[in-house]
Structures are given as C-alpha cells and as structure tokens.
Design an enzyme around this catalytic site. Structure first.
Site, PDB file in Angstrom:
ATOM      1  N   ASP A 250       2.450 -36.003 -64.485  1.00 25.86           N
ATOM      2  CA  ASP A 250       1.212 -35.549 -65.095  1.00 25.86           C
ATOM      3  C   ASP A 250       0.927 -36.490 -66.262  1.00 25.86           C
ATOM      4  OD1 ASP A 250       1.629 -33.247 -63.447  1.00 25.86           O
ATOM      5  OD2 ASP A 250       2.938 -32.427 -65.008  1.00 25.86           O
ATOM      6  N   ARG A 352      -7.705 -26.088 -59.951  1.00 21.60           N
ATOM      7  CA  ARG A 352      -6.771 -25.858 -61.061  1.00 21.60           C
ATOM      8  C   ARG A 352      -7.377 -26.226 -62.413  1.00 21.60           C
ATOM      9  NH1 ARG A 352      -1.064 -28.167 -58.500  1.00 21.60           N
ATOM     10  NH2 ARG A 352      -1.119 -26.876 -56.634  1.00 21.60           N
TER      11      ARG A 352
HETATM   12 CA    CA Z   1       3.149 -31.479 -62.558  1.00 22.90          CA
END
Ligand code: CA
Ligand code: CA
Length: 497
Positions: A250, A352
């Site tokens: 991320d 999301r």
């Molecule tokens: Ca992740």
C-alpha cells in the site's frame, strides 16, 4: 470559497502558530511555517479521541530535517528514533533506490530462477488446477522453484521499499511538489502520534505479484466443462472461474499503529496503473478482475490500528483504495479500527472508499466520482463474464464506495456521490455487514438516504441502528452536501496548503 469555510480551514491547521501572522497565505489561511509544527486540531476526528496528535511538533531544532532521498529519510528517522521529529520532504523521494540514489527495479531484486513468464506458466490453471482440489479449491499454497524464487525476490524488494515510521513523527511536504514514490510507509503496532501532510504518494509497485489460484474460485456449473475433478483438457477445475493476482504494498499501511493524522495528501498508482497489466490467462481466467495486479491499497488500516483521521486528501485512478480491517476472522479487531474520513476526493476509484470490518467509521463531506459501467449483464456469472469481455472499460469499475463489512458501523453524513451508470448500491454495499447510517447525502444530484435506497435494491438490508453517534467534528463545520463539491475540488490533495 465562502468566508465560513476560509475561517474554518484557518482554524483547522494553526493551533500553535496562530492564523493571522505574517506569511499566511490569504487563500488557504496557512503558511509554510505554520505547517512545520502544525498539530491535529482539537476534536478533529477519531485521531483526536485520546490526547492531542502532535506528531513531531515539539521537536528540538536538531530534529527538524529536510530530506530528498530515501537514504536521508531513513537516516533522519533512525537518528531521532522516537523523539519528536519533523521531516520535510523536498522534491521526489524514490523509495526503490539505493544509497547512491540509483533506482532499483525488478532486475535488481530478482532471484534466479524467477521469471514472470515461467512463473505464469508453472501455475497456469491448465497446469495447477488439474490437481485434486482442497476444500473445493485449487491448492492455494504454491510450491516449486518459481514460487520459492518469487518469494526470495519479493523479500529483497520489501526490505528496500517498506519504511517504518516511528512514534512522534511529522512528515511534511515542502511546497507544491513533494512526492514519495515506489514504496510504502508503514505505521506498525506500538507506534503512535504520527502526522503526514502535503505529500503526493504514487505507485507502490510490487514487481513480484503472487497468483492465488483459490481466491474467488468457484465450481460453477454455468461454465462449460467446469467440474471438481479433472477429466480431460476441457473438463475439470481448470475450466472454472476464479483465481486472483495479489500484490503486497500500500502507499501507507497503518498496521497496528494509532493516533495518526493524514491530511492534504494525494494518492494514486502514478504512471503505472493496473489497467496497463491485463489478465494473462485465457478464458475463464480473463475477467477484468484477474488483471496482473501490481498495487494493493492506497491506505490500508489493519491489525488493531486505531484512532485515525484522514482529511482533505485526493485518491485517484486506482481500484481498491482503503481497507479498514483485512479479515472477517480477526475478531481481535473488535473495538479498534476507529477512523474518520472527511473532505476527501475519490476520483476514478473502483471500490473500498473504505471497505470496513469491525471499525466505527465516520465519513462526512467526502466526494466520490466514478463510473459503474462494465460489471457485465446476464442471468449468471458466466453470462456476465462473457458480456464484460465485449467492452472492457478504461475506468476503474465502481463496485461500491462505502463497504459495510463484518461488524462494521459506518456513520455517513453529507457525502456526495456522482456515479455514472450507478444506483445507490454503488454508494454503499452490504458486505456481510448488519448496520450503517446515513444522513444528508446526495447521489447523482438527488438528496437521498443512501442506506435506505441501497436497502431497496439489496436482498440483505442494513439496519440504521449503528449504536454510536460521532462527536469528534473538529473546528470545521459539516458542510451541506450542495457545498461539498466545490469545497473538496478546491481543497483536497497535496499542494493545496
Ligand atoms: Ca494492503
Ligand atoms: Ca491484496
């Protein structure tokens, strides 16, 4: 921008330095000097629930750094340790670079005999899925020299590009073009009191994504030849849909950390969006969702992370933006994962925004722009699959903005959704949740209650009894939905302070 908003944004960022001093930008109400030692405003979201978030605001002068390379960033964090420290980011920091500043790419991390072509061939469904299934799925634990070499290669990359942030840290972009690219900042368990502001984050690219043959795998009799035991080349589990590429990084991972404020920052996949990496296996493993993913979340919040405020930021051109809670099975997350998102702009993001498990999440005055076209139409998965192949969209297909997952309690207020080809179920989706609340939101130009309207379309309605009411609004008043679009477009993202 009207006067009320100007006054509020001034208040919101300058508790220490004061708002009317010399050098204050007339438009934003903020000067660069104010930014350096800025702190989270009182009561500004969940991050403010247990004491003021000061980051490095109380740093001694020796612990104020300006860095423009990975090495200088790592050295500064190491030198100051947990003492309050302010790191100014100047220009672009490429986290995938060595101590001399040379960029490291796949060839630098790769361990023999790994090659993507050989890896792809070794685990192709026509090869791997013909083995006996385990719990009705292909064996998800890949074995063999290609997977061993992929893991070793992946570890080399991870050791270079993941940067751990210690407690009591402010990371502040200087000017309008501070960037951190090609890596991940991690805020781990035990770390608290972190401020990140005014930075553009791009492209946490995973050179070594993993194929998971059992992810979303389904024995679906609508697919010709799909059956749970191998018979021949056109009959067996290799003819069933499913399997996904997964990647690891991320841009920011709040992995157990708490009391974190991320503000006025920008997040995207840069010039390597996943749309450039289409599916590599033939039908039925060529759904758009089976593209070779090289990016994971933009910001993910997991493993008992808690007390996070994400404000005034811009998230764009990415599929899965925010995971809050990464597994239904992690009951240890109960009572944690409390997050506030306000004033953020989600543009061409697929899903999301966030997807929530367990957490109490407050989402207000966010602006969501996207396109739901491309899900495919048809009576069953096979027909929808065929239909989706006819027109592969260039955009990230909006599945849902807010995702109400297991034991989540989302409280949505005055959010604005503009989802082309969408309906209210694209504003909020029930993903094993039970409750969610909304008031004052706008969907495609109409004031509606997104929970009530999504419930009408869904066979699994959400109750509006979320069991909590937000109190932590900070100094900026909640704007009516009608004012959100202009405000967010002007204000959200890096380079706006
Ligand atoms: Ca992740
Ligand atoms: Ca993933």
């Amino acid at each position: 921008m009207n006067r009320n908003i100007l006054a509020a944004s001034c208040l919101a960022v300058t508790l220490i330095a004061g708002c009317s001093g010399a050098g204050v930008d007339r438009v934003s109400g903020i000067s660069s000097a104010d930014l350096t030692r800025s702190v989270l405003p009182l009561n500004d979201g969940w991050a403010a629930a247990e004491g003021q978030v000061t980051g490095g605001a109380n740093a001694i002068d020796a612990h104020i750094y300006t860095v423009s390379s990975r090495k200088a960033l790592v050295d500064a964090l190491k030198e100051a340790g947990n003492a309050p420290k302010i790191i100014h980011i100047s220009g672009t920091i490429n986290l995938s670079s060595d101590d001399q500043g040379r960029e490291l790419t796949e060839a630098d991390y790769r361990v023999a005999p790994y090659s993507f072509e050989e890896y792809k061939n070794a685990y192709a469904p026509s090869v791997w899925n013909v083995k006996p299934l385990i719990k009705k799925r292909p064996n998800r634990k890949l074995t063999g020299p290609q997977e061993e070499a992929r893991k070793a290669s992946s570890k080399n990359q991870k050791d270079q590009i993941v940067i751990d942030i210690p407690s009591n840290t402010s990371i502040i972009g200087l000017g309008k073009n501070a960037k951190i690219i090609k890596g991940m900042l991690q805020i781990s368990s035990g770390v608290e009191n972190v401020i990140i502001r005014n930075i553009t984050f791009e492209d946490a690219f995973d050179y070594f994504p993993e194929w998971d043959p059992g992810d979303s795998f389904k024995i679906d009799s609508n697919y010709p030849g799909c059956m749970d035991e191998y018979a021949d080349a056109s009959h067996g589990p290799q003819m069933c849909p499913g399997g996904r590429w997964n990647s690891e990084y991320d841009l920011i991972s709040i992995n157990g950390g708490k009391r974190v404020w991320i503000d006025h920052s920008t997040f995207s996949d840069g010039d390597r969006p996943d749309s450039k990496f289409p599916p590599v296996y033939p039908f039925p493993q060529n759904e758009i969702t089976q593209k070779v993913q090289h990016h994971d979340g933009l910001v993910d919040i997991t493993n008992q992370a808690d007390l996070v405020t994400i404000s005034n930021s811009y998230f764009h051109d990415h599929d899965k933006a925010f995971l809050i809670g990464n597994s239904d099975g992690k009951t240890a997350d109960r009572g944690y994962l409390r997050v506030t998102l306000h004033g953020n702009y989600f543009d061409n993001v697929g899903q999301r925004m966030p997807r929530v498990r367990y957490g109490k999440v407050h989402s207000y005055n966010n602006y969501f722009v996207g396109n739901a076209e491309g899900d495919g139409v048809g009576a069953n998965a096979y027909e929808r699959h065929l239909s989706s192949l006819d027109h592969k969209p260039k955009h990230n297909i909006v599945r849902q903005a807010l995702g109400a997952g297991k034991e989540s309690a989302i409280y949505s207020e005055a959010n604005v959704f503009e989802i082309k080809n969408g309906d209210p179920s694209h504003a909020i989706g029930n993903m094993k949740g039970k409750v969610a609340y909304d008031q004052g939101s706008m969907f495609n130009g109409k004031m509606i209650d997104i929970v009530e309207e999504a419930n009408k379309a869904s066979g699994k309605p959400l109750s509006k009894e979320v069991g909590w009411t937000p109190t932590l609004y900070g100094p900026t008043p909640v704007l009516p939905a009608a004012d959100v679009i202009d405000y967010v477009k002007q204000n959200a993202g890096a380079g706006k302070l």
